[in-house]
Design an enzyme around this catalytic site. Structure first.
Site, PDB file in Angstrom:
ATOM      1  N   ASP A  36      -5.849  -9.193   0.866  1.00  0.00           N
ATOM      2  CA  ASP A  36      -6.078  -8.337   2.046  1.00  0.00           C
ATOM      3  C   ASP A  36      -6.440  -9.075   3.336  1.00  0.00           C
ATOM      4  O   ASP A  36      -7.290  -8.599   4.107  1.00  0.00           O
ATOM      5  CB  ASP A  36      -7.168  -7.300   1.724  1.00  0.00           C
ATOM      6  CG  ASP A  36      -6.808  -6.416   0.539  1.00  0.00           C
ATOM      7  OD1 ASP A  36      -5.712  -6.587  -0.014  1.00  0.00           O
ATOM      8  OD2 ASP A  36      -7.637  -5.570   0.164  1.00  0.00           O
ATOM      9  N   LYS A 141      -1.525  -2.166  -2.311  1.00  0.00           N
ATOM     10  CA  LYS A 141      -2.447  -1.480  -3.217  1.00  0.00           C
ATOM     11  C   LYS A 141      -3.179  -0.346  -2.492  1.00  0.00           C
ATOM     12  O   LYS A 141      -3.594  -0.517  -1.346  1.00  0.00           O
ATOM     13  CB  LYS A 141      -3.433  -2.484  -3.812  1.00  0.00           C
ATOM     14  CG  LYS A 141      -4.319  -3.186  -2.796  1.00  0.00           C
ATOM     15  CD  LYS A 141      -5.076  -4.320  -3.473  1.00  0.00           C
ATOM     16  CE  LYS A 141      -6.077  -4.993  -2.581  1.00  0.00           C
ATOM     17  NZ  LYS A 141      -7.179  -4.191  -2.108  1.00  0.00           N
ATOM     18  N   CYS A 174     -13.035  -5.978  -2.155  1.00  0.00           N
ATOM     19  CA  CYS A 174     -11.725  -6.117  -2.808  1.00  0.00           C
ATOM     20  C   CYS A 174     -11.599  -7.368  -3.664  1.00  0.00           C
ATOM     21  O   CYS A 174     -10.924  -7.351  -4.697  1.00  0.00           O
ATOM     22  CB  CYS A 174     -10.621  -6.042  -1.772  1.00  0.00           C
ATOM     23  SG  CYS A 174     -10.483  -4.378  -1.092  1.00  0.00           S
TER      24      CYS A 174
HETATM   25  N1  TIU Z   1     -10.127  -5.459   1.254  1.00  0.00           N
HETATM   26  C1  TIU Z   1     -11.335  -4.911   1.204  1.00  0.00           C
HETATM   27  O1  TIU Z   1     -12.302  -5.575   0.849  1.00  0.00           O
HETATM   28  N2  TIU Z   1     -11.458  -3.596   1.623  1.00  0.00           N
HETATM   29  C2  TIU Z   1     -12.603  -3.068   2.197  1.00  0.00           C
HETATM   30  O2  TIU Z   1     -12.630  -1.891   2.545  1.00  0.00           O
HETATM   31  N3  TIU Z   1     -13.653  -3.933   2.393  1.00  0.00           N
HETATM   32  C3  TIU Z   1     -14.810  -3.674   3.050  1.00  0.00           C
HETATM   33  O3  TIU Z   1     -15.705  -4.513   3.005  1.00  0.00           O
HETATM   34  N4  TIU Z   1     -14.949  -2.537   3.737  1.00  0.00           N
END
Ligand code: TIU
Length: 234
Positions: A36, A141, A174
């Protein structure tokens, strides 16, 4: 009878100095999974900012990930990128995730980088510094974990991968969810301590400590330099 065993370099394990103890990396069975690293999390005006976060905290992970990515590509290892996000009609967005929080801007709303956390929008894509190369799988995802409702596991098993080098953001959300999903599926994971980041430095530290506590309850933790040196000096 004499049997000759020919062993390809990639099938031998390399010792990576790691916490809580050295990690035996078998390069041919290992993949780099970058989680991500999207504008939506790293740049102002995206999902991370809409959740009230200071997105500048995540930038420290970019250079270590870029260096690890270059080393893994050079070693011809499998590299996988993931992106959190939803279909434009939001049919894969649960009501619970959509309703969550009390901020004004929600998933699917318009923002300066397009609709928040929606596939195909500028904000949803991976930052230029870490752009995937043609042929590198990109896993879209809908959740925090990269295994939930994706074909990641199928893809890894098909290529004989049993070890994951985990990088990306955020460490305790994530990355950790994916680490836990992978661990329960029998993958051995090593998390990059400088190739992951959180909006909350104290959570980053705690998440890394939790990953490798109890003699590697979820996996191992190492620096990008330690992993790169092991891969490059095979
Ligand atoms: N990729 C991921 O970690 N999604 C989140 O929403 N992370 C946050 O820390 N908000």
């Amino acid at each position: 009878m004499v049997t000759l065993e020919v062993q390809h370099w990639g099938e031998m394990s390399i010792s990576v100095p790691a916490r809580p103890y050295d990690f035996a990396l078998t390069q041919a069975q290992a993949a780099l999974v970058i989680i991500d690293m999207q504008r939506d999390f790293l740049e102002p005006g995206g999902f991370g900012a809409a959740l009230g976060n200071d997105v500048s905290h995540l930038r420290a992970a970019i250079a270590p990930i870029a260096a690890t990515l270059a080393a893994c590509r050079k070693a011809e290892m499998l590299v996988i990128h993931t992106r959190e996000g939803h279909r434009p009609d939001l049919s894969d967005l649960t009501g619970a995730k959509h309703r969550r929080g009390r901020f004004a801007t929600r998933i699917g709303d318009d923002g300066p980088m397009g609709r928040i956390l929606v596939r195909g929008e500028h904000g949803h894509d991976i930052i230029a510094e870490l752009a995937p190369l043609p042929g590198e799988p990109v896993i879209d995802k809908p959740g925090k974990g990269a295994f939930y409702a994706t074909d990641l596991e199928l893809l890894l098993r098909g290529r004989g991968i049993s070890q994951l080098i985990l990088a990306g953001v955020t460490t305790e959300v994530c990355v950790h969810t994916t680490l836990r999903e992978a661990n329960d599926r029998g993958f051995e994971c090593i998390v990059l301590e400088d190739g992951t980041a959180s909006y909350f430095p104290e959570f980053h530290k705690a998440a890394l400590a939790m990953a490798c506590a109890q003699d590697a309850i979820f996996g191992w933790v190492a620096s990008s330099a330690e992993v790169i040196a092991a891969i490059s000096n095979r």
